[in-house]
Design a protein around this motif. Structure first.
Motif, PDB file in Angstrom:
ATOM      1  N   ASP A  80      45.528 134.535  28.675  1.00 25.24           N
ATOM      2  CA  ASP A  80      46.835 134.930  28.151  1.00 25.24           C
ATOM      3  C   ASP A  80      47.736 133.709  28.249  1.00 25.24           C
ATOM      4  N   PRO A  81      48.645 133.534  27.290  1.00 23.94           N
ATOM      5  CA  PRO A  81      49.578 132.404  27.377  1.00 23.94           C
ATOM      6  C   PRO A  81      50.331 132.411  28.714  1.00 23.94           C
ATOM      7  N   ASP A  82      50.568 133.593  29.258  1.00 27.12           N
ATOM      8  CA  ASP A  82      51.192 133.716  30.576  1.00 27.12           C
ATOM      9  C   ASP A  82      50.062 133.658  31.613  1.00 27.12           C
ATOM     10  N   LYS A  83      49.937 132.512  32.282  1.00 25.41           N
ATOM     11  CA  LYS A  83      48.786 132.298  33.172  1.00 25.41           C
ATOM     12  C   LYS A  83      48.747 133.275  34.335  1.00 25.41           C
ATOM     13  N   GLU A  84      49.929 133.655  34.798  1.00 30.34           N
ATOM     14  CA  GLU A  84      50.001 134.575  35.920  1.00 30.34           C
ATOM     15  C   GLU A  84      49.396 135.925  35.524  1.00 30.34           C
ATOM     16  N   LYS A  85      49.714 136.338  34.311  1.00 26.45           N
ATOM     17  CA  LYS A  85      49.179 137.597  33.779  1.00 26.45           C
ATOM     18  C   LYS A  85      47.652 137.549  33.730  1.00 26.45           C
ATOM     19  N   ALA A  86      47.123 136.443  33.252  1.00 23.77           N
ATOM     20  CA  ALA A  86      45.671 136.285  33.129  1.00 23.77           C
ATOM     21  C   ALA A  86      45.021 136.289  34.511  1.00 23.77           C
ATOM     22  N   ARG A  87      45.617 135.548  35.443  1.00 23.32           N
ATOM     23  CA  ARG A  87      45.065 135.494  36.802  1.00 23.32           C
ATOM     24  C   ARG A  87      45.067 136.873  37.441  1.00 23.32           C
ATOM     25  N   SER A  88      46.144 137.579  37.204  1.00 24.47           N
ATOM     26  CA  SER A  88      46.305 138.887  37.821  1.00 24.47           C
ATOM     27  C   SER A  88      45.243 139.885  37.308  1.00 24.47           C
TER      28      SER A  88
END
Lengths: 350, 350
Positions: B46-54
């Motif tokens: 996801d462009p939002d890395k935090e979202k992807a990591r989560s």
């Protein structure tokens, strides 16, 4: 000892009514309601004398009479309740109104728009009432309570009403001939759909509605080609509210009641579900169940034995006082008109 | 010790998938389903890395990656699950298919008919799949069981399906911007109505349907002028069956779940009611409740923990075997097409 003046007052406050044309068992509910509302059933007429005697026997003081004329000429009778063959309901009403009586007919009140026009004119001419037994709201305590909640603003502005009106056909051979003749029963929307149109107008507070779509079908009874066993309609109210209802004759034998009637009322601040006749498959199966969901929670409210059926007492006062508290004539006719127009729209598709 | 041949077979029977564009929380349900169905989540973007990591952190073995390209270039990944902004779902799918991946998107799969045409062509060209997460049927055990009952003829021929799909808006400020922009979310019928169209086609066994009427409204959210908070539609199936559904964003705060979703399926021999998420206001409030009324009686069937969600395992086999057992591509596209056409019809009324 009661003086003459007191007797006079009692008479002024007593409504004697008659019942005639007992083609639909609804006439029993109509008489029950009027009697509980304070009316006195005086006379009963049906061409089938046994039928008339049998109804009269259920209500002490009521007497089976020999002719319609006896009722129409009785000055003591102010209101006539009737459940004639649907296509004859209007003409019975016109004769009653011409004789100076108010008229209370089973639904559907008409089978054609021309009949509605005749009735409208006769009401104007005579000042009498042409009232309709929309039992699925008027003789349903959860529906009465829903009306009170909606009026009190319990779910905010009403946006949408969805009505499900399934009915049991039962043993098809026990139904009268007219039940299978379209010209006589008028069609499924005109008949059991008329309840639904009335409820839509009532719960949304609309004075009129546009028909979006209306359709009927004979899905499962080819042996009765003129029977419509299914119908559904989408309406838009003149205040923008949305309506849909479906009616059918497919109640399965295993259901504990004649039909699992529901009304779902969606508002800006909550919603109401009415389980009118049964809480299907539940441990507490009793109908007249109102479910209210609002910002505070989910509430299950058993309405049996609570509100009663104020329509009937109000109708009796309206007949005595020449008021319109039970239901306006405009509402009665508008509900009928929309149901007839829906029926016509569905008929045109065929 | 496992021999090379066995490892080869395992690989052939293992589906690695990726998740990308995590704009809707449905992506969690999509990954859960695929993993329970036997898939292995390998990569998340996801462009939002935090979202992807989560998301990756929730699924052992999954790894957040830096770009869409990493996923599209990974030959081990056969399927990409995505929940992009609705108006971008088609383009994401086309990129996936061009890279040789099957695509599994959140609903609604498109926001315009032109997108559907592009996807249709790309499917033909590449032989890849464009599948949709119609969770209200696929990820609902009572709905799965209803499908099995209907197929087994438990209620005879299906005549009518009525669907109620209320949803909770929640704190309006926690919704993403695109939620309030018509061009990006597509409209309420195109979005949450797409579940309903799919269910109508599925339960009635139709391959196509005619739109009788479709309407949308913003009844209660003037601060978000492009939000449609209400929509309803009446359909007629190509086999003559009747359909109606309504969807809305008015679930009251007091409801114990996000929406009291129901499906009512009327057949010639009985009917089924699904209380998908909650048995509202009942002592046994658990959802996934199926009520079956047939000639024998009223049956309350708790479906939680019974059928599971066969769609996902079937989809995985379909991806590996190039079959269509989970859902045909034609059905996916037809459901999307009708939802888009309903949305257009509703838009034209404005």
């Amino acid at each position: 000892m009661i003086g003459t003046e007191k007797i006079q007052t009692m008479k002024e406050n007593t409504l004697f009514f008659a019942a005639m044309y007992l083609e639909h068992n609804h006439i029993y509910g109509m008489c029950d309601g009027l009697i509980q509302g304070g009316g006195i059933l005086k006379s009963v007429y049906d061409p089938d004398k046994e039928k008339a005697r049998s109804l009269a026997a259920r209500f002490p003081g009521a007497k089976a009479v020999e002719s319609e004329e006896e009722i129409l000429k009785d000055p003591e009778i102010l209101l006539v309740a009737a459940a004639a063959v649907p296509c004859e309901r209007c003409q019975v009403g016109i004769r009653c109104m011409e004789a100076g009586k108010d008229y209370f007919t089973d639904k559907g009140p008409f089978t054609a728009l021309e009949q509605l026009e005749l009735a409208r004119k006769k009401v104007e001419e005579t000042g009498r009432k042409y009232m309709v037994y929309y039992s699925e709201r008027l003789h349903s305590e959860c529906s009465v309570y829903a009306g009170q909640l909606v009026k009190a603003g319990a779910i905010g502005r009403v946006l949408s009403v969805t009505g499900l009106g399934p009915h049991r056909l039962g043993n098809p051979e026990e139904r009268p001939e007219w039940f299978y003749e379209k010209a006589r029963y008028g069609g499924i929307i005109c008949d059991i759909g008329s309840h639904q149109v009335e409820q839509f107008l009532y719960f949304t507070g609309c004075e009129d509605a546009k028909i979006e779509s209306a359709r009927t079908a004979n899905y499962g009874h080819p042996q009765y080609p003129e029977l419509e066993d299914y119908g559904d309609v989408m309406l838009t109210g003149d205040n923008g509210s949305a309506g849909y209802f479906r009616v059918d004759w497919f109640t399965p034998d295993g259901l504990s009641v004649w039909g699992d009637g529901r009304t779902l009322i969606l508002g800006t601040e909550g919603y109401i579900e009415l389980r009118k006749t049964v809480n299907v498959a539940a441990d507490d199966p009793q109908g007249d169940l109102l479910i209210l969901v609002d910002k505070e929670g989910e509430k299950k409210i058993s309405c049996r034995g609570t509100t009663g059926y104020p329509f009937f007492g109000q109708l009796i006062r309206d007949c005595l006082d020449r008021t319109e508290t039970a239901m306006t004539q405009a509402h009665v006719f508008k509900a009928a008109q929309i149901a007839l127009q829906c029926q016509e729209a569905a008929d045109r598709r065929k």
